[in-house]
Scaffold this motif. Structure first.
Motif, PDB file in Angstrom:
ATOM      1  N   ILE A 118       0.844  -1.192   0.000  1.00 22.80           N
ATOM      2  CA  ILE A 118       0.000   0.000   0.000  1.00 22.80           C
ATOM      3  C   ILE A 118       0.879   1.243   0.000  1.00 22.80           C
ATOM      4  O   ILE A 118       1.842   1.318   0.779  1.00 22.80           O
ATOM      5  CB  ILE A 118      -0.916   0.034   1.245  1.00 22.80           C
ATOM      6  N   SER A 142      -7.198   2.136  -3.675  1.00 19.69           N
ATOM      7  CA  SER A 142      -7.818   1.692  -2.432  1.00 19.69           C
ATOM      8  C   SER A 142      -8.951   2.638  -2.078  1.00 19.69           C
ATOM      9  O   SER A 142      -8.735   3.840  -1.883  1.00 19.69           O
ATOM     10  CB  SER A 142      -6.796   1.668  -1.297  1.00 19.69           C
ATOM     11  N   PHE A 178      -2.930   0.231  -4.057  1.00 26.11           N
ATOM     12  CA  PHE A 178      -2.501  -1.023  -3.456  1.00 26.11           C
ATOM     13  C   PHE A 178      -2.184  -2.028  -4.549  1.00 26.11           C
ATOM     14  O   PHE A 178      -2.641  -1.915  -5.694  1.00 26.11           O
ATOM     15  CB  PHE A 178      -3.584  -1.590  -2.527  1.00 26.11           C
TER      16      PHE A 178
END
Length: 310
Positions: free
Chosen positions: A175, A260, A267
């Motif tokens: 992430i 995300s 991500f």
């Protein structure tokens, strides 16, 4: 029963590219933490918030944590209960990682534990959704459900609410949060209200393919199903160099890549922790070259939901 409890609730990745408002999963880090203490006199108060740079309200009626706790106490007929709350933000606000959802879930989990667990995790979900509505203007479950239940979650229906836990893939998550602001309400306004039938058919195939890939443990199917023709094309415009970031992630070994939630976080699924770390490093380096600061996280998928520290 204890009179004080500390609860950590995880960040979440909503939509999972093709599953707008219906898919989400929890990660091990980052997340938010709530310290809740019972007091003799009734009422709910926010005593302290850290890590928010002063952005969140201390007013108990306006803060998502305290407001959702108040709703739960009214539902249980326990307005005689008094609690003091400390909220410790350990993740960026407006990141697309379910910041408000993690805070709300931690608060609901804490009060439920202090009262002896009168409700199941699934029964807590409607209260968490009301907290999301207060924070974001829409009470969707694709962040709060995985934060509460852990793992990978499908919201099959909102009316009536029907939540399905899906198999968790043996993958790690990379992430990266580019430090630019993309308010959830604004990102939602960009989405088309009507879509061409062919685009809808493509999207249905990808959602079905992703869910099938989870059940089959088919990493390649998961990866090629992570395509979004409805929402990503407009939200990508709000993220610095989105398509170049995707190309870099895939070159570094990503199984699939996307936004995300409403962004700006992106991500990628990776086959292992080392690959996820490599992806995070590549993306952060590229953003730095654009003059954009960022934060990176490497995480397994969280399968347990909130964690009680005692």
């Amino acid at each position: 029963m204890p009179d004080s409890i500390r609860v950590f609730a995880p960040a979440t990745v909503a939509n999972v590219v093709c599953g707008f408002d219906v898919l989400g999963f929890a990660v091990e880090q980052p997340g938010d933490e709530v310290l809740m203490t019972l007091r003799p006199d009734p009422g709910v108060s926010i005593r302290r918030i850290s890590g928010d740079q002063g952005r969140l309200p201390l007013d108990a009626d306006r803060n998502t944590v305290s407001a959702s706790v108040q709703m739960l106490l009214r539902h249980l007929g326990r307005e005689d209960v008094g609690v003091d709350i400390e909220l410790h933000k350990q993740m960026p606000i407006g990141s697309g990682l379910g910041s408000s959802a993690a805070s709300t879930v931690a608060g609901l989990w804490a009060i439920n534990e202090l009262l002896g667990r009168p409700l199941t995790a699934l029964e807590l979900l409607p209260f968490a959704m009301q907290g999301e509505e207060l924070a974001c203007g829409a009470g969707h479950a694709d962040n709060v459900a995985p934060a509460l239940l852990g793992g990978f979650v499908l919201i099959r229906s909102y009316q009536p609410l029907d939540v399905v836990r899906l198999p968790v893939p043996a993958l790690h998550c990379a992430i990266v949060y580019p430090e630019v602001e993309v308010p959830t309400r604004d990102a939602r306004r960009l989405i088309r209200r009507t879509v061409p039938l062919q685009d809808a058919v493509t999207q249905w195939g990808n959602v079905a393919g992703l869910v099938s890939g989870l059940f089959l443990g088919d990493t390649a199917l998961i990866g090629r199903s992570m395509q979004d023709v409805l929402v990503e094309p407009v939200r990508a415009l709000l993220i610095p160099d989105f398509y170049q970031l995707r190309e870099l992630a895939l070159q570094a070994g990503a199984v699939g890549f996307g936004i995300s939630g409403s962004g700006p976080s992106v991500f990628a699924f990776a086959p292992d922790e080392a690959a996820a770390a490599r992806i995070v490093e590549q993306l952060r380096r590229h953003l730095a070259g654009l003059g954009v600061g960022s934060r990176g996280y490497v995480s397994a998928i969280n399968t347990r939901g909130p964690k009680v520290w005692g």
